[in-house]
Design an enzyme around this catalytic site. Structure first.
Site, mmCIF file in Angstrom:
data_model
loop_
_atom_site.group_PDB
_atom_site.id
_atom_site.type_symbol
_atom_site.label_atom_id
_atom_site.label_comp_id
_atom_site.label_asym_id
_atom_site.label_seq_id
_atom_site.Cartn_x
_atom_site.Cartn_y
_atom_site.Cartn_z
ATOM 1 N N ASN A 91 0.825 -1.202 0.000
ATOM 2 C CA ASN A 91 0.000 0.000 0.000
ATOM 3 C C ASN A 91 0.862 1.257 0.000
ATOM 4 O OD1 ASN A 91 -1.997 1.868 0.201
ATOM 5 N ND2 ASN A 91 -2.847 1.128 2.114
ATOM 6 N N ASP A 92 1.437 1.583 1.142
ATOM 7 C CA ASP A 92 2.183 2.842 1.228
ATOM 8 C C ASP A 92 3.392 2.867 0.292
ATOM 9 O OD1 ASP A 92 0.478 3.973 3.149
ATOM 10 O OD2 ASP A 92 1.419 2.746 4.696
ATOM 11 N N VAL A 93 3.959 1.698 0.017
ATOM 12 C CA VAL A 93 5.170 1.682 -0.813
ATOM 13 C C VAL A 93 4.878 1.964 -2.281
ATOM 14 C CG1 VAL A 93 6.419 0.135 0.718
ATOM 15 C CG2 VAL A 93 5.123 -0.823 -1.186
ATOM 16 N N VAL A 94 3.584 2.075 -2.648
ATOM 17 C CA VAL A 94 3.262 2.440 -4.025
ATOM 18 C C VAL A 94 2.434 3.729 -4.088
ATOM 19 C CG1 VAL A 94 3.404 0.131 -5.024
ATOM 20 C CG2 VAL A 94 1.274 0.872 -3.979
ATOM 21 N N PHE A 121 -1.294 1.318 7.140
ATOM 22 C CA PHE A 121 -0.960 1.504 8.547
ATOM 23 C C PHE A 121 -0.839 2.974 8.910
ATOM 24 C CE2 PHE A 121 3.330 2.403 7.309
ATOM 25 C CZ PHE A 121 3.872 3.069 8.383
#
Lengths: 467, 125
Positions: free
Chosen positions: A389-392, A429
């Site tokens: 999620n956050d890494v993209v 998160f």
């Protein structure tokens, strides 16, 4: 005679340990590294045991047998549980260092206080503080990763937290200094320092959330290594100093890589409390994401010539690795080039995704690091985001108000088309909405990752048979 | 490649011998500077070797270094085995158990993980 045998063994073990780590540079030679490590350890243990002053063989055998009894099952855990196991072994390392330091202090105290030189006292204090804080800190981390019930998963943050934590550490250090000045007079402080270190370890990990675990595990790795170095200083043993330094530098480098991959500093991870960042950011603007069916997605995938799969911790949770492997096989057979883009902090420890995908028998040439794949992204036909999620999230590149601003990401949004597999639209998160899901060429595939990929595989193999 | 290997080997030998000589004169008082010397060199070697480790293998790397730092087993054996008071032997025994667990599980799980890393060629054959 024994002195020279021991010294020769130390030289041999040191060289073997260095080779052991050196061979980890390539998966082809890496297993040799394990054998070098085992050889080094065997040499070191045997050379210690030939000392004729060792008489309590019963204690030694019981401890070694128990070590095997506990160690063998610990090495058989499922690979999704490797982060917990690693944290647990940091805890064991810290415990061993702490106990050896404690034993040495009381031994020297009983032999005569002149044994407790300033140098030895400083080393002992450093060893027990590092050892015991690593012990409880790692136990807490392992508990959080294992999702033990009575350990809060969410970061626990309260007012004055950093003040209390640093205060405790400060008191422990002051106590330690008093002991260094006068080892016998203040001997009653020694257990107090142990208790403070144990407490500090717990409090240090309480405010840390799941996504920060890769950094924290690496940091605890470095602490465990440094505790071993301190033990080497206490025992006047070069092999311990060397092995501890190797472990410590490994932990340090991994922590740096993790911090860089999240665009954060050590202090920010340890004292920042990332998890609680303004959940209030839920803006009024309700955007809708487009969805796609498994049939439609399968058709598009068949037409593609290059597909990139971006796995995240969600893949491990859904145990979707094996289905991904089937998808990989089908697409590869159909002539589609499939690679995996790995973000350094994907998963719960450094390199976690690589191990999970290797277990599913994905050839390691297909696992590409973030930095190496981003420049190719515009040529990619389809990106599949599985449990990441956050890494993209493209907001990291341009949205200065976003908590993840500045974090390096995999540029999934630059590919020609993107499928994101997700249970629901709940944010990750950090509680941040992911712009990627609302992008023009992004289509959501809602559902459990394992089930969704299973559907894709079914569609692809069905149509493949029809040709 | 061979140059690097030679470099590591030579450094390792200097590292251990250098301080071994310094120490052999006086066994009673430890050579503190020798220990710091070893620590300094070992840290540099560690940084050099670890930065070259394949990024694919960071998880196995961590379990391997974990097993390596369980070399604390050496100190634990001495504390457990010598004719010391009972409570020292017992503290040593617990430390020995903890280190032994790390050695056994660390090396075994590292090997288990590394076995899984297959390249395309090995798969075909």
């Amino acid at each position: 005679m024994i002195y020279s045998i021991v010294q020769t063994a130390i030289i041999l073990s040191t060289a073997l340990f260095i080779f052991s780590l050196h061979w980890m540079k390539d998966p082809k030679t890496a297993r040799r590294g394990v054998f070098a490590g085992i050889a080094a350890m065997t040499v070191a243990i045997i050379s210690t045991m030939i000392d004729p002053a060792i008489i309590n063989w019963d204690y030694i055998s019981i401890a070694i047998v128990l070590g095997f009894v506990v160690g063998i099952p610990l090495s058989k855990v499922p690979l999704t549980a490797v982060p917990q196991r690693t944290a647990l072994s940091h805890a064991f390392g810290g415990l061993a260092a702490g106990l050896v330091g404690t034993a040495k202090y009381y031994l020297w105290l009983s032999e005569g206080v002149e044994q407790l030189t300033t140098f030895r006292m400083v080393a002992i204090i450093v060893e027990i503080i590092l050892g015991f804080l690593t012990f409880t800190g790692s136990l807490m981390a392992a508990g959080k990763l294992q999702e033990v019930k009575w350990i809060p998963q969410r970061p626990v943050i309260y007012k004055g937290q950093n003040f209390i934590n640093l205060g405790l550490l400060g008191i422990a250090i002051v106590g330690g200094l008093l002991l260094v000045v006068s080892p016998a007079e203040y001997s009653y402080l020694f257990p107090g320092i142990i208790v403070l270190a144990l407490l500090f370890g717990v409090l240090l990990i309480i405010p840390i959330g799941g996504a920060d675990m890769p950094t924290v595990i690496s940091l605890l790795n470095a602490y465990a290594g440094l505790a071993a170095v301190a033990m080497g200083f206490v025992l006047d043993n070069k092999l311990l100093v060397t092995a501890g330094a190797l472990d410590g530098s490994s932990g340090l480098i991994l922590s740096l890589i993790m911090c860089r991959a999240m665009n954060r500093s050590f202090t920010n991870v340890l004292f920042g409390g990332f998890g609680q960042v303004k959940a209030a950011a839920a803006d009024a603007e309700q955007r809708t994401a487009k969805t796609e069916t498994a049939e439609g997605a399968a058709e598009i995938l068949e037409q593609a010539s290059k597909v990139v799969i971006i796995p995240g911790y969600g893949m491990a949770v859904a145990q979707a690795q094996y289905r991904i492997r089937e998808l990989y096989d089908l697409l590869t057979k159909a002539g589609v080039e499939v690679v995996f883009a790995i973000h350094p902090v994907a998963g719960r420890m450094p390199g976690h995704m690589n191990v999970l995908l290797a277990e599913a028998k994905i050839p390691y040439e297909q696992l590409i690091e973030m930095d190496d794949i981003n420049s190719d992204m515009p040529q990619v036909d389809v990106v599949i985001v599985v449990g990441a999620n956050d890494v993209v999230n493209p907001a990291a590149r341009h949205d200065k108000t976003s908590p993840i601003y500045g974090m390096p990401i995999i540029d999934a949004d630059k590919a020609k088309m993107c499928f994101a597999i997700k249970r629901s639209m709940n944010p990750g998160f950090a509680g941040i909405e992911n712009e990627l899901y609302f992008a023009e060429h992004t289509f959501m595939l809602f559902g459990d990752a394992k089930a969704v990929i299973g559907d894709l595989v079914k569609q692809l193999s069905g149509s493949g048979g029809g040709h | 490649m061979t140059f690097k290997k030679i470099f590591y080997t030579i450094s390792a030998v200097i590292l251990t011998y250098g301080s071994a000589f310094a120490e052999s004169k006086e066994v009673a008082t430890p050579d503190y500077f020798g220990l710091f010397f070893v620590f300094m060199l070992a840290s540099f070697i560690g940084l050099g070797v670890i930065t070259r480790v394949s990024r694919l293998l960071h998880t196995p790397l961590m379990s391997l270094t974990n097993a390596i730092s369980a070399i604390a087993v050496v100190g634990s054996i001495i504390l457990t085995g010598h004719d010391y008071p009972d409570y020292i032997n017992i503290l040593g025994g617990i430390a020995l158990f903890a280190s032994m667990t790390n050695i056994v599980s660390g090396f075994m799980i590292t090997d288990r993980m590394l076995k899984m890393f297959k390249s395309k060629e090995t798969k075909k054959s």
